[in-house]
Design a protein around this motif. Structure first.
Motif, PDB file in Angstrom:
ATOM      1  N   SER A 580       6.471  63.227  13.764  1.00  0.00           N
ATOM      2  CA  SER A 580       5.394  62.776  14.652  1.00  0.00           C
ATOM      3  C   SER A 580       5.546  61.297  14.986  1.00  0.00           C
ATOM      4  CB  SER A 580       4.036  63.030  13.995  1.00  0.00           C
ATOM      5  OG  SER A 580       3.816  64.406  13.788  1.00  0.00           O
ATOM      6  N   VAL A 581       6.042  60.528  14.043  1.00  0.00           N
ATOM      7  CA  VAL A 581       6.273  59.099  14.309  1.00  0.00           C
ATOM      8  C   VAL A 581       7.307  58.939  15.413  1.00  0.00           C
ATOM      9  CG1 VAL A 581       7.097  56.934  13.319  1.00  0.00           C
ATOM     10  CG2 VAL A 581       5.631  58.448  11.960  1.00  0.00           C
ATOM     11  N   ARG A 582       8.356  59.763  15.382  1.00  0.00           N
ATOM     12  CA  ARG A 582       9.384  59.676  16.428  1.00  0.00           C
ATOM     13  C   ARG A 582       8.833  60.133  17.780  1.00  0.00           C
ATOM     14  NH1 ARG A 582      12.591  61.367  11.927  1.00  0.00           N
ATOM     15  NH2 ARG A 582      12.500  63.565  12.512  1.00  0.00           N
ATOM     16  N   TYR A 583       8.027  61.189  17.781  1.00  0.00           N
ATOM     17  CA  TYR A 583       7.414  61.628  19.037  1.00  0.00           C
ATOM     18  C   TYR A 583       6.488  60.547  19.597  1.00  0.00           C
ATOM     19  CZ  TYR A 583       9.028  66.440  18.253  1.00  0.00           C
ATOM     20  OH  TYR A 583       9.794  67.560  18.075  1.00  0.00           O
ATOM     21  N   LEU A 584       5.801  59.844  18.714  1.00  0.00           N
ATOM     22  CA  LEU A 584       4.928  58.769  19.168  1.00  0.00           C
ATOM     23  C   LEU A 584       5.728  57.663  19.837  1.00  0.00           C
ATOM     24  CD1 LEU A 584       1.925  57.886  19.107  1.00  0.00           C
ATOM     25  CD2 LEU A 584       2.451  56.613  17.025  1.00  0.00           C
ATOM     26  N   ALA A 585       6.902  57.387  19.304  1.00  0.00           N
ATOM     27  CA  ALA A 585       7.765  56.377  19.919  1.00  0.00           C
ATOM     28  C   ALA A 585       8.183  56.808  21.324  1.00  0.00           C
ATOM     29  CB  ALA A 585       8.998  56.144  19.046  1.00  0.00           C
ATOM     30  N   VAL A 586       8.475  58.100  21.502  1.00  0.00           N
ATOM     31  CA  VAL A 586       8.828  58.607  22.835  1.00  0.00           C
ATOM     32  C   VAL A 586       7.647  58.441  23.784  1.00  0.00           C
ATOM     33  CG1 VAL A 586       9.455  60.662  24.156  1.00  0.00           C
ATOM     34  CG2 VAL A 586      10.521  60.218  21.939  1.00  0.00           C
ATOM     35  N   ALA A 587       6.434  58.793  23.315  1.00  0.00           N
ATOM     36  CA  ALA A 587       5.250  58.659  24.160  1.00  0.00           C
ATOM     37  C   ALA A 587       5.016  57.202  24.556  1.00  0.00           C
ATOM     38  CB  ALA A 587       4.024  59.215  23.430  1.00  0.00           C
ATOM     39  N   ALA A 588       5.262  56.268  23.619  1.00  0.00           N
ATOM     40  CA  ALA A 588       5.081  54.852  23.931  1.00  0.00           C
ATOM     41  C   ALA A 588       6.120  54.353  24.924  1.00  0.00           C
ATOM     42  CB  ALA A 588       5.156  54.032  22.644  1.00  0.00           C
ATOM     43  N   ALA A 589       7.282  54.988  24.909  1.00  0.00           N
ATOM     44  CA  ALA A 589       8.371  54.521  25.772  1.00  0.00           C
ATOM     45  C   ALA A 589       8.233  54.987  27.215  1.00  0.00           C
ATOM     46  CB  ALA A 589       9.709  55.002  25.215  1.00  0.00           C
ATOM     47  N   VAL A 590       7.368  55.978  27.481  1.00  0.00           N
ATOM     48  CA  VAL A 590       7.287  56.543  28.837  1.00  0.00           C
ATOM     49  C   VAL A 590       6.960  55.487  29.886  1.00  0.00           C
ATOM     50  CG1 VAL A 590       5.946  58.092  30.312  1.00  0.00           C
ATOM     51  CG2 VAL A 590       6.820  58.909  28.126  1.00  0.00           C
ATOM     52  N   PRO A 591       5.873  54.712  29.771  1.00  0.00           N
ATOM     53  CA  PRO A 591       5.612  53.704  30.812  1.00  0.00           C
ATOM     54  C   PRO A 591       6.684  52.626  30.866  1.00  0.00           C
ATOM     55  CG  PRO A 591       4.098  53.456  28.960  1.00  0.00           C
ATOM     56  CD  PRO A 591       4.815  54.735  28.752  1.00  0.00           C
ATOM     57  N   LEU A 592       7.282  52.291  29.721  1.00  0.00           N
ATOM     58  CA  LEU A 592       8.348  51.281  29.721  1.00  0.00           C
ATOM     59  C   LEU A 592       9.568  51.785  30.479  1.00  0.00           C
ATOM     60  CD1 LEU A 592       8.095  50.087  25.995  1.00  0.00           C
ATOM     61  CD2 LEU A 592       7.081  49.051  28.037  1.00  0.00           C
TER      62      LEU A 592
END
Length: 655
Positions: A580-592
């Motif tokens: 879940s931590v890795r998925y959260l990183a993907v979600a944070a990277a979307v706007p970037l």
């Protein structure tokens, strides 16, 4: 053991009468015993190396004294009985924190007596606690302090000093009364599981047979009528010493007492002890048993003559069997204190199921349920209040899950269409634009139903098993384990399905455009694949948290009341948290990623997608905040559930 403790009962299954002690009834042998030798034993005497100091209790077949063992200079509890039964052999197999530790036995052949010396516990018994609870008016403030007060009174009567700075006593004082009952039940269930794994049944669970340490820790005692099912003479032992308190017996144990019933003592197993434990805990919680006692049944009619004794005993057994097989009545349930957690109510009702197959099969299963009850976040997950949103939404799981996946994917698909249309297709002929729109529509209409069907297939157990459980169907351990695993891995599997669909659809679009439209520059394909990557991240990352949140909070807990959960579940939960931590990183990277990708678009073309970029950035930030909130909720739920499924509960050690 306090005065009135009925120790050491032994009875042939077809030769019993009922003997009453206050408002309790127990089976005792119909044959006369040799009273002189046992009754001649008293305080002040020395037997073998034991100086008898105080009378702790007496019963039909034994007397219990506080004694000093001169060779070891220590206080022990000495139980003196006729030389029969299998208690020493049975207890020699048992070494557990919640079972009274028996040191050894001595035979007194000149008196035909046996002396059993064991761990001395100064805190009295649960019978003392029960008496105090009955004298205390229920209030919302009733707590574990009542248990401690009863222990202190028992210790004061023996001249003992209560312990200070005890973390266990502090924990008990902070529990509500139902939680205190669950706390005791959890430890006694662990004792039954340990005995069951050693193929030993107790067969006489009652408050007088649960001793208490000064800190309130319960220990199961008096295995005098137990038997080891794998001993060489198990068949004989099962019936040679059979008895106990009728008021706490399971239906099958009562049936084994009935001469007209085909059930035998050898047919009993741990589930019978679990039933008796349920009766005892119910009585401790409410102040009364869930069924009428033998004495109250008899008192409703005339006192039988000596010629009617056998018939009267059979009538009493018939009546008690009828009450037990009918199950718990609504009036008995109404006796439960208002602050009883739904989880504790469910646990006790399962313990008291008339059919043994409907009870917890092992003490370990029961102990795990008490762990849930003692963990407020866990019990709210497993047994949500009827008016809570989790309870109301459980039947709508299919619709909720599909919406949680479809809505983000529809938004991502439209965003991808808008980007590709603006950056690539609008510069082509009108015919090419129409053909692209048709391809997009066909791919969308095909991929969405295919994805929905695949997701429905991978979560079929999460649909069928909860539905069956609501209808009263039972499933074996393998099916339940499969359903629990499906709930834990549902978010990952949805992620894989969605990723695969976006990959296939992206490739299909690219090939179809190259074949059917043609004339698209290489830069157009670069824009196309960049858009697909960004939109796929939107479509995949955010549904993971929606799906996982619902699966862990609403679906997984529905399986916990239906069987023991192994440590494999907690290991899967720990791995899910890491993912879940890795998925959260993907979600944070979307706007970037969206902003970074926009820097590669020529300035004269960026105006056509500036709206999409703004939506992606603002929407990505908002979606990430939502994903982070869901992540923290999932993290909290995983920690709670991992704590009650890890099977890592530590017993309380002796100080």
């Amino acid at each position: 053991m306090p005065p009135g403790h009925q120790a050491g009962r032994a009875i042939a299954a077809d030769e019993f009468v009922t003997q009453r002690h206050g408002d309790e009834s127990e089976t005792v042998p119909a044959l006369p015993r040799k009273v002189d030798a046992l009754d001649a034993v008293d305080v002040g005497q020395r037997l073998d190396e034991f100086d008898l100091l105080t009378n702790l209790g007496s019963g039909a077949f034994a007397r219990v004294f506080l004694a000093r063992q001169t060779s070891m200079q220590r206080l022990v509890a000495v139980k003196i009985s006729e030389n029969h039964g299998t208690e020493p052999q049975t207890l020699a197999q048992l070494d557990h924190d919640y079972i009274v530790r028996v040191f050894d036995q001595r035979l007194l052949p000149e008196r035909d007596l046996r002396l059993l010396y064991m761990q001395y516990l100064p805190g009295g018994t649960l019978l003392d606690v029960l008496h105090k609870a009955r004298k205390t008016t229920w209030t919302p403030q009733r707590s574990g302090q009542l248990l401690l007060d009863a222990i202190d009174e028992a210790m004061e009567a023996k001249g003992e000093i209560r312990p200070t700075d005890s973390s266990v006593r502090a924990e008990l004082a902070g529990l509500s009364w139902p939680e205190t009952v669950a706390w005791l039940g959890r430890r006694l269930a662990e004792a039954l599981d340990y005995a069951g794994r050693h193929h030993v049944l107790h067969r006489d669970i009652q408050p007088a047979n649960v001793l208490l340490t000064a800190e309130g820790v319960p220990k199961l005692a008096d295995f005098n009528i137990s038997f080891a099912s794998r001993s060489p003479d198990a068949d004989r032992a099962a019936t040679a010493y059979f008895g106990g308190s009728l008021s706490y017996m399971s239906p099958e144990q009562l049936a084994a007492c009935h001469p007209a019933d085909a059930t035998t003592p050898g047919d009993l197993d741990t589930r019978s002890d679990i039933y008796s434990l349920g009766v005892m805990l119910w009585e401790l919680l409410t102040g009364r048993k869930p069924f009428p006692s033998a004495s109250s049944i008899d008192s409703a009619g005339a006192t039988p003559t000596s010629q009617q004794t056998t018939q009267g005993e059979h009538s009493t057994l018939d009546t008690m069997l009828a009450h037990r097989t009918a199950g718990i009545t609504a009036s008995a349930i109404a006796d439960l204190p208002p602050d009883t957690p739904p989880t504790l109510r469910r646990i006790l009702l399962t313990c008291l199921a008339p059919n043994p197959d409907d009870r917890w099969s092992t003490g370990a299963e029961l102990a795990q349920q008490f762990d849930i009850c003692l963990n407020p976040p866990a019990r709210n997950l497993v047994d949500p209040p009827p008016g809570s949103w989790r309870y109301r939404l459980r039947p709508w799981s299919i619709l909720i899950m599909e919406l949680g996946v479809v809505v983000p994917n529809l938004l991502a698909a439209y965003l991808n269409y808008y980007n590709v249309r603006s950056l690539v297709i609008d510069d082509l002929s009108r015919q090419a634009q129409q053909r692209f729109d048709l391809m997009w529509l066909i791919v969308t209409l095909v991929s969405f139903p295919v994805g929905a069907l695949l997701i429905l297939y991978i979560r079929r157990y999460l649909v069928l098993v909860p539905y069956g459980l609501r209808k009263g169907k039972t499933y074996d351990a393998a099916i339940l384990a499969r359903a629990r695993t499906d709930a834990i891995l549902l978010g990952d599997r949805v992620f894989v399905v969605l990723s695969g669909i976006w990959l296939v659809c992206g490739a299909a679009w690219a090939v179809a455009m190259a074949i059917d439209i043609g004339g698209i520059p290489a830069r157009g394909y670069l824009y196309f694949f960049a858009s697909v990557v960004v939109c796929a991240a939107v479509a995949v990352a955010y549904p993971f948290f929606l799906v996982t949140f619902y699966a862990i909070r609403c679906l997984y807990p529905t399986f916990l009341p239906h069987g023991e959960v192994t440590g494999a579940d907690s290991e899967q939960m720990r791995r899910l948290h890491d993912r879940s931590v890795r998925y959260l990183a993907v979600a944070a990277a979307v706007p970037l990623i969206g902003v970074a990708g926009a820097t590669f678009i020529p300035l004269d073309e960026i105006g056509s997608v500036i709206v999409a970029i703004r939506i992606l950035c603002i929407g990505g930030v908002v979606a990430f905040m939502g994903a982070y909130w869901l992540f923290r909720k999932v993290e909290s739920d995983l920690t709670t559930l991992e704590g009650v499924t890890s099977n890592r509960s530590q017993p309380i050690r002796e100080p």
